[in-house]
Scaffold this motif. Sequence first.
Motif: not given
Length: 289
Positions: A139-147
Amino acid sequence: MEPIISLKQLTHIYSPNTPFEQRALDRIDLDIHPGEYLGIIGRTGSGKSTLIQHLNGLAKPTSGQVLFEGQDIWADKALTHSIRFQVGLVFQYPEYQLFEETVYRDIAFGPKNMKLDEAEIDRRVRRAAEFAGLKEDVLERSPFELSGGQKRRVAIAGVIAMEPKVLVLDEPTAGLDPAGAASILANIEAYRQANHATIVIVSHSMEDVARLADRLVVVSHGTLPYIGTPREVFSHGAALEELGLGVPAMNRVFSRVRAMGVDIDPAVYTVEQAKAAFLAAWRKRKEGK
């Protein structure tokens, strides 16, 4: 049971009264019932996307009506606005619409627009993330770092967080591997069961809609030539192929087996049904000896 959404003689014309005029939908009548799983199928350009954009007021009919719980959604601006929270629409490749700094904020965007308090927003974000198969540490990560698959889940969670009565999804598994696709479809079904929600899904996967949907709607040239259960719709296999569609692979296999003289039900669309049909045919043959 009264329908939750009704389309009455719905017509939509792009660029009317110009050389580019196109009739995308032509006098469509359709009732969508509370709690049902409705699959929409049709070849590219048939009018599927235009159809679902009318369900929550993103597109306005050229003529005809869209009723939500008996009310014309275009009767007044306040009602039109409120419908977009009650009928959630997930576009194809929704991950390209992510824009916030964190996953949490992206999922919270809809509930914030609903003017909910912070405690309710937090509850909805975490509940939606769980339904979408997202772990809390994401939840606290950037969505652009995700697969790509995780981004898809974030986008779906953002719509689920509004807790819509109707969840509309345009090709939610497009571009995903089989495991990822199956997982997202399971998440969607979990949301339906937990919230008694209505699901409307556009899909090119005949196998998926045959397995999941209560009813299917076939869209062709802006009309609905077939509406019914998967068994009813796929019984028109030859006609569907003429419309540029197919039937589930398992159905083709069983039709071929029956044509070879085996006494077996050809109306089989899933692996589970295939297993049951083969066992039934084997028992029948054994009893006949």
